[in-house]
Scaffold this active site. Structure first.
Site, short mmCIF file in Angstrom:
data_model
loop_
_atom_site.label_atom_id
_atom_site.label_comp_id
_atom_site.label_asym_id
_atom_site.label_seq_id
_atom_site.Cartn_x
_atom_site.Cartn_y
_atom_site.Cartn_z
CG ASP A 88 -20.07 3.25 7.69
OD1 ASP A 88 -19.75 2.39 8.37
OD2 ASP A 88 -21.07 4.02 8.23
CG ASP A 495 4.88 -29.00 16.37
OD1 ASP A 495 4.29 -30.33 16.55
OD2 ASP A 495 4.32 -28.22 15.75
N GLY A 521 7.40 -31.97 22.46
CA GLY A 521 6.19 -32.85 23.16
C GLY A 521 4.99 -32.97 22.65
CG ASP A 522 1.37 -35.59 21.92
OD1 ASP A 522 0.28 -34.77 21.87
OD2 ASP A 522 1.08 -36.96 21.50
CG PHE A 523 -0.65 -30.00 21.53
CD1 PHE A 523 -1.73 -30.70 21.24
CD2 PHE A 523 -0.07 -29.03 20.53
CE1 PHE A 523 -2.18 -30.72 20.16
CE2 PHE A 523 -0.75 -29.04 19.14
CZ PHE A 523 -1.95 -29.82 19.15
NE ARG A 538 -3.68 -22.57 8.50
CZ ARG A 538 -3.48 -23.40 7.84
NH1 ARG A 538 -2.05 -24.12 8.05
NH2 ARG A 538 -4.04 -24.06 6.73
O1 LIG Z 1 -29.30 -5.54 3.56
C1 LIG Z 1 -28.23 -5.57 4.00
N1 LIG Z 1 -27.69 -4.66 4.75
C2 LIG Z 1 -26.41 -4.58 5.27
C3 LIG Z 1 -25.69 -5.56 4.97
C4 LIG Z 1 -24.24 -5.64 5.33
O2 LIG Z 1 -24.07 -4.37 6.50
C5 LIG Z 1 -22.73 -4.23 6.72
C6 LIG Z 1 -22.62 -2.71 7.10
O3 LIG Z 1 -21.76 -2.54 8.13
P1 LIG Z 1 -20.46 -1.42 7.65
O4 LIG Z 1 -20.78 -0.49 6.58
O5 LIG Z 1 -19.70 -1.02 9.23
O6 LIG Z 1 -19.32 -2.57 7.22
P2 LIG Z 1 -18.67 -3.88 7.75
O7 LIG Z 1 -19.49 -5.29 7.46
O8 LIG Z 1 -18.34 -3.70 9.15
O9 LIG Z 1 -17.27 -3.80 7.04
P3 LIG Z 1 -15.98 -2.80 6.85
O10 LIG Z 1 -15.02 -3.75 7.01
O11 LIG Z 1 -16.16 -2.40 5.62
O12 LIG Z 1 -16.37 -1.91 7.95
C7 LIG Z 1 -21.93 -4.38 5.31
O13 LIG Z 1 -21.00 -5.73 5.37
C8 LIG Z 1 -23.09 -4.63 4.49
O14 LIG Z 1 -22.57 -5.49 3.42
C9 LIG Z 1 -25.93 -6.50 4.15
O15 LIG Z 1 -25.24 -7.49 3.88
N2 LIG Z 1 -27.24 -6.50 3.76
#
Ligand SMILES: O=c1[nH]cc([C@@H]2O[C@H](COP(=O)(O)OP(=O)(O)OP(=O)(O)O)[C@@H](O)[C@H]2O)c(=O)[nH]1
Length: 633
Positions: A88, A495, A521-523, A538
């Site tokens: 994080d 489909d 059917g054809d949507f 998709r």
């Molecule tokens: O300079 C940069 N600073 C940050 C980032 C990107 O920011 C996100 C941070 O968000 P988080 O830690 O919550 O992660 P998520 O993207 O939500 O992915 P998770 O599934 O792991 O929770 C992160 O993606 C950094 O890479 C950047 O790219 N440049």
């Protein structure tokens, strides 16, 4: 000390990255770690004020992300991983914690707060070791954090808004991406650059060494408590383990990453699948050799250059049913494989070696055998087999892509050049009139739908709906998953008659849920069956705006207030270069196009759907859910 022995140890483990961040995937792929991607569903809503310091908040969030994935994989799919990695990233300035902006105004607030100042970027990382004992999950968590200081230049309003309108800030902590356009905002960086991008690779590698090669007891006094072990810790390996002939030197790796801004593209981004990514599948041994001198050797380019050979090896081994044979027989010598598949011994041996080099087979003195991944995904009789899609890729997509140059020049699909037939309307085209082609196409759709169905049906809680209609639902793979998950839901697959006529041999045997109804059917032309929930999986990316207008107008008209539309597609990042899978798919030059989250939201809103929610699964398909409001626009 080299990293290779640690990666070697991890090579036999099931490693999962609990993150949807393409940057984290790319950083870890670049060092040659083999892992699966399973994005976490943990909501980042911990009470910040209850943490004594911002980094404790980041660590706890990282931990919860990883634990959520470990638990889900253990409980839901009974596939307990060995190691789950969560991370994080947060930005702190003036005692405020900034995460990802929720909208442009929020991005503006964040960036103007950062303007002209130094701030800190913290990434918390959790490495969760898992063990399944008596069906219970046991976990052991190792965590750490890294801090990097970043100073922003004074940002003019004009620059700030120009940057915000680029769309880049939206999925980035603090509202900027230092590795891309956001780099222009930065005056200096003190500390690990990759930590700002989202993953402190340096600290992570040291942690792995610490975990897998703990220093002998007598050297322990060299390491300060609660500090990162010094690089000398790497020297604790024996000569044999540290193989000095092919080092990825730790410092070199970092130098390489820092010297080049990270593009968010790359082969290892989400959207490819929940299986090991193709370029992570290259055995650790080979990757290390390629990366021996990263500054002088264009390893990524060479990997792309060889990519077509790797794809074709997979296609041919699948077509010759090598994986089926090895699944049934266990271990075989090349001569036995050659005799059974009726091929030359020398050719078969080369093919088997290529598959082993790609990590699809294992090779020992006893012979060749399937990897777990080959048993699960490549044998045609496996529950989660991708065989149908692989054969479609070989027989249909490969010929199309050999005409890519013409496709780019003309901006059209190359069906005529590849097959001598035009294909304006798939099943009505004479090319698709052949029963073999028809069934091959259906088998391809079936294998993709089976692989993705669980993610699609579990992305949102759909228990409020009584009836659903999967438009273009083909063999009913998604519909069958829906009735498994929601036994009270009445599901209709709608489909074309030619498709419905062929669905019988794709039906699951021994399923004890209410049967799915198939209606032909054809949507674009016919009345749609009544339902509370319409599904387009998709479908949209294949059609022109005009045809989408017809289809969405019909769905919108058929929906009562409170009904909903569930769309499953690969959602592009706002800058439209991720995930590469979607971008590469566009090269087929179908009439349609891939879209970003904001484009799908706008599209659904245009046809009267509100409260649009988007779930990025990071796997093959993402999902978008919108509810029909009282009156259409
Ligand atoms: O300079 C940069 N600073 C940050 C980032 C990107 O920011 C996100 C941070 O968000 P988080 O830690 O919550 O992660 P998520 O993207 O939500 O992915 P998770 O599934 O792991 O929770 C992160 O993606 C950094 O890479 C950047 O790219 N440049």
């Amino acid at each position: 000390m080299a990293l290779k022995p640690v990666l070697g140890k991890l090579g036999s483990k099931r490693v999962v990255l609990a993150s949807a961040s393409p940057r984290r995937q790319e950083i870890l792929c670049n060092v040659g770690l083999r892992f699966e991607v399973v994005p976490s569903w943990f909501k980042e809503t911990l009470e910040k004020s209850s943490f004594a310091t911002p980094y404790k908040y980041a660590i706890e969030t990282a931990k919860q992300k990883a634990l959520e994935v470990a638990n889900r994989m253990h409980v839901k799919h009974l596939r307990t991983p060995d190691i789950v990695i969560g991370a994080d990233t947060i930005v702190t300035v003036d005692e405020h914690i900034l995460e990802k902006p929720v909208d442009k105004q929020d991005a503006y607030r964040m960036l103007s707060r950062l303007s002209g100042k130094e701030h800190s970027v913290f990434t918390g990382v959790a490495i969760v070791h898992c063990n399944s004992k008596d069906n219970r999950l046991e976990t052991e968590v190792t965590d750490f954090y890294e801090e990097t200081k970043v100073k922003f230049a004074d940002l003019s309003e004009e620059l700030l808004w120009e940057y915000i309108h680029s769309g880049e800030p939206m999925d980035k902590a603090g509202g900027y991406g230092i590795q891309a356009l956001g780099g222009m905002l930065v005056e200096y960086v003190h500390g690990d650059f990759l930590n700002v991008v989202g993953f402190p690779l340096n600290h992570f590698c040291k942690k792995l060494v610490e975990l897998y090669y703990p220093p002998p007891k007598h050297t322990l006094h060299h390491i300060k408590h609660d500090s990162i072990p010094s690089v000398e810790t790497f020297e604790n390996l024996s000569d044999e383990e540290s193989d000095s002939s092919s080092p990825i030197q730790y410092k070199d790796a970092i130098k390489m990453d820092r010297s080049k801004p990270h593009s968010s593209g790359g082969v290892c981004s989400p959207g490819s699948s929940n299986i090991i990514k193709p370029n992570c599948m290259v055995p650790v041994e080979n990757r290390n050799r390629v990366m021996e001198n990263p500054d002088k050797f264009p390893s990524k380019i060479v990997e792309l250059l060889d990519g077509f050979r790797a794809s074709k090896a997979l296609f041919v081994a699948s077509k010759l049913k090598v994986f089926n044979l090895l699944k049934n027989k266990g271990v075989l010598q090349s001569v036995d494989v050659a005799n059974t598949i009726n091929a030359s011994v020398c050719g078969t041996e080369r093919l088997l070696d290529a598959c082993a080099a790609l990590g699809l087979l294992e090779k020992t003195i006893q012979g060749y055998s399937n990897t777990d991944s080959a048993n699960t995904y490549l044998a045609s009789d496996s529950e989660d087999s991708l065989h149908g899609y692989i054969i479609h890729s070989n027989d249909h997509l490969w010929p199309l892509f050999t005409h890519l140059e013409s496709a780019v020049k003309e901006g059209t699909m190359q069906n005529y050049r590849a097959f001598g037939k035009k294909s304006e309307n798939l099943f009505q085209d004479s090319y698709y009139q052949s029963m073999e082609v028809k069934q091959r196409f259906m088998a391809a759709m079936h294998s993709i739908a089976k692989l993705t169905a669980k993610d699609v049906v579990t992305a949102f809680d759909l228990s409020q709906f009584r009836s659903a209609c999967d438009l273009g639902g083909c063999t009913g793979a998604l519909a069958n998953e829906l009735v498994q998950k929601y036994p009270n839901l009445k599901v209709t697959v709608f489909d074309l008659p030619e498709v419905i006529a062929n669905v019988s041999h794709f039906q699951p045997v021994g399923q004890h849920t209410a049967p799915v109804t198939f209606t032909s059917g054809d949507f674009f032309k016919d009345n749609l069956p009544a339902a509370d929930l319409y599904i387009l999986s998709r479908i949209l990316h294949d059609w022109t705006d005009e045809k989408i207008h017809v289809l969405l107008s019909k769905i919108s008209a058929a929906c009562k207030p409170g009904s909903a539309l569930l769309v499953a597609e690969i959602v592009l990042s706002e800058e439209k270069i991720n995930p590469p899978r979607a971008v590469l798919q566009s090269l087929s030059m179908t009439e349609g196009k891939q879209r970003s989250a904001s484009e799908y939201k706008q599209l659904l809103e245009k046809y009267g759907f509100t409260s649009v929610q988007i779930k990025i699964t990071g796997n093959f398909l993402d999902t978008i859910l919108g509810f029909r409001k009282l009156s259409a626009h």
